[in-house]
Design a protein around this motif. Structure first.
Motif, PDB file in Angstrom:
ATOM      1  N   VAL A  63      -4.388 -22.117 -67.723  1.00  0.00           N
ATOM      2  CA  VAL A  63      -5.715 -22.676 -67.917  1.00  0.00           C
ATOM      3  C   VAL A  63      -6.672 -21.530 -68.186  1.00  0.00           C
ATOM      4  O   VAL A  63      -6.640 -20.497 -67.520  1.00  0.00           O
ATOM      5  N   ASN A  64      -7.508 -21.721 -69.181  1.00  0.00           N
ATOM      6  CA  ASN A  64      -8.511 -20.742 -69.556  1.00  0.00           C
ATOM      7  C   ASN A  64      -9.874 -21.216 -69.075  1.00  0.00           C
ATOM      8  O   ASN A  64     -10.285 -22.327 -69.378  1.00  0.00           O
ATOM      9  N   ALA A 109     -11.678 -30.631 -70.907  1.00  0.00           N
ATOM     10  CA  ALA A 109     -10.583 -29.715 -71.205  1.00  0.00           C
ATOM     11  C   ALA A 109      -9.939 -30.086 -72.533  1.00  0.00           C
ATOM     12  O   ALA A 109      -9.934 -31.259 -72.918  1.00  0.00           O
ATOM     13  N   VAL A 110      -9.444 -29.069 -73.230  1.00  0.00           N
ATOM     14  CA  VAL A 110      -8.690 -29.250 -74.475  1.00  0.00           C
ATOM     15  C   VAL A 110      -7.466 -28.346 -74.410  1.00  0.00           C
ATOM     16  O   VAL A 110      -7.440 -27.370 -73.668  1.00  0.00           O
ATOM     17  N   ILE A 111      -6.460 -28.674 -75.205  1.00  0.00           N
ATOM     18  CA  ILE A 111      -5.207 -27.920 -75.169  1.00  0.00           C
ATOM     19  C   ILE A 111      -4.898 -27.340 -76.545  1.00  0.00           C
ATOM     20  O   ILE A 111      -5.168 -27.975 -77.566  1.00  0.00           O
ATOM     21  N   SER A 160      -7.788 -30.849 -66.661  1.00  0.00           N
ATOM     22  CA  SER A 160      -6.708 -29.935 -67.062  1.00  0.00           C
ATOM     23  C   SER A 160      -5.353 -30.504 -66.660  1.00  0.00           C
ATOM     24  O   SER A 160      -4.402 -30.482 -67.446  1.00  0.00           O
ATOM     25  N   LEU A 161      -5.267 -31.026 -65.446  1.00  0.00           N
ATOM     26  CA  LEU A 161      -4.010 -31.629 -64.990  1.00  0.00           C
ATOM     27  C   LEU A 161      -3.667 -32.877 -65.799  1.00  0.00           C
ATOM     28  O   LEU A 161      -2.496 -33.103 -66.117  1.00  0.00           O
ATOM     29  N   ILE A 165      -6.382 -30.170 -56.601  1.00  0.00           N
ATOM     30  CA  ILE A 165      -4.953 -30.117 -56.931  1.00  0.00           C
ATOM     31  C   ILE A 165      -4.164 -30.976 -55.945  1.00  0.00           C
ATOM     32  O   ILE A 165      -3.311 -31.770 -56.342  1.00  0.00           O
ATOM     33  N   ARG A 166      -4.462 -30.834 -54.668  1.00  0.00           N
ATOM     34  CA  ARG A 166      -3.739 -31.606 -53.645  1.00  0.00           C
ATOM     35  C   ARG A 166      -3.962 -33.110 -53.778  1.00  0.00           C
ATOM     36  O   ARG A 166      -3.085 -33.904 -53.465  1.00  0.00           O
TER      37      ARG A 166
END
Length: 171
Positions: free
Chosen positions: A19-20, A63-65, A102-103, A139-140
């Motif tokens: 991840v950026n 977010a983008v990929i 992002s996830l 995250i959790r």
């Protein structure tokens, strides 16, 4: 899902995606963003320009990929963290969205291993301990947790590494 903590350079990790901590232009900048762009090379910049031309960048919390270019990772997920403005402008929720979005992108791409830097804690001045707590909790809390084999928090400096280590050991 295994959560791992590493002190080091995100551009050296051989994971499915890194991840950026990008800026909204997606064209590189300072800190981790600049380091990723320098090491990834021309392919990453071209992919970011294509996204920018299509949707004029990336908004805070989104977010983008893209391809990872010359990096050992397969993909780069670019997310734009919030600039800290005293905590009165929804910064905490925007930072949590960076991790969730992002996830979600990673999940859509079938990514199993992902590494996160310290988002917004550099020139965006988000309080480091609060940012670490938000990152870990988001995250959790992400569902489905079993979609990922490994989530890595990678800290470039000792201060962030120690904060993450303390918070991860509390539970």
């Amino acid at each position: 899902m295994t959560i791992e903590l590493i002190k080091g350079d995100i551009t050296t990790l051989a994971v499915d995606a890194i991840v950026n901590a990008a800026n909204s232009s997606l064209l590189g900048g300072g800190g981790v963003d600049g380091a990723i762009h320098r090491k990834a090379g021309k392919a990453l910049l071209e992919a970011c320009i294509a996204i920018r031309n299509k949707q004029s960048g990336c908004a805070t919390g989104n977010a983008v990929i893209t391809t990872a270019g010359e990096l050992p990772a397969k993909y780069v997920i670019h997310t734009v963290g919030p600039v800290w403005q005293g905590g009165q402008k929804g910064e905490e929720e925007l930072l949590a969205r960076c991790y969730r979005n992002s996830l979600a992108l990673a999940l859509d791409q079938g990514i199993k291993t992902i590494a996160f830097p310290n988002i917004s804690t550099g020139i965006y001045h988000f309080p480091k301990k609060l940012a670490a707590a938000i990152a870990i909790q988001t995250i959790r809390d992400f569902n489905p947790r079993d979609a990922f084999e490994r989530v890595v928090f990678i800290c470039f400096d000792e201060e962030n590494y120690s904060l993450y280590q303390t918070l991860l050991n509390q539970e």
